[in-house]
Write a protein that holds these residues in place. Structure first.
Motif: not given
Length: 192
Positions: A57, A131-132, A172
């Motif tokens: 991340g 992650h995002h 995130h």
């Protein structure tokens, strides 16, 4: 012992007690991406004795001279720097990295193509860990920023076409949220 280490140890123990056979880490494994943080993270995960897979991340790249993927792999932890598929009974897991810089996320053209190929070839439901989160718009309307809509829709529209009903789990934001995009379920899962 640092508070995050106690939380991670407890989370892994609880997951195992529930019967978890594999734990997927969607990034922010460390706070500043230092060698020492990666070392204690790897030690705690190895101590838990459960199958794991990770992507990095934005917090994991805050110390640019440290290669978190290399550090974790050297400690025996499977960490994916590119889109990677893992088949388990009844599920295809796709790890989809999204790190560009400290707060900017993007899915590369190659990773999108690989993810869609993995999903199209799946003989089981598809779970994508990234992650995002995919933003609804190109302009950021909440913090922290995710993957811009023009980039995100390349993946989402393709995934809806080749593997409808897939689940995408994001990190995130450190909040708990869910939404639908066509047939897809997109979740944001807070961190321990």
């Amino acid at each position: 012992e640092p508070y995050p280490a106690r939380c991670l140890r407890a989370a892994l123990a609880e997951a195992k007690a529930w019967g978890a056979q594999r734990v997927i880490g969607k990034g922010d494994l460390t706070d500043h991406g230092t060698d020492a943080e990666f070392e204690w993270f790897a030690a705690l995960v190895n101590e838990a004795n459960v199958e794991t897979n990770f992507i990095l991340g934005n917090h994991d790249i805050r110390t640019p001279e440290i290669d978190g993927v290399a550090v974790l792999r050297a400690r025996g932890l499977a960490t994916a720097p590119i889109a990677t598929a893992i088949d388990v009974d009844g599920l295809r897991i796709v790890l989809l990295p999204s790190i560009v810089d400290y707060h900017k996320g993007r899915w590369s053209t190659q990773d999108i193509a690989a993810t869609l190929e993995f999903a199209a070839d799946a003989r089981a439901p598809v779970f994508v860990a990234t992650h995002h989160y995919p933003q609804r718009f190109n302009v950021q309307n909440e913090f922290p920023p995710g993957v811009r809509a023009d980039n995100a829709h390349q993946l989402l529209d393709g995934l809806d076409r080749v593997a409808p009903g897939s689940l995408i789990a994001c990190g995130h934001t450190h909040r708990h949220h869910r939404r639908h995009y066509k047939s897809l379920l997109i979740t944001e899962i807070g961190s321990t």
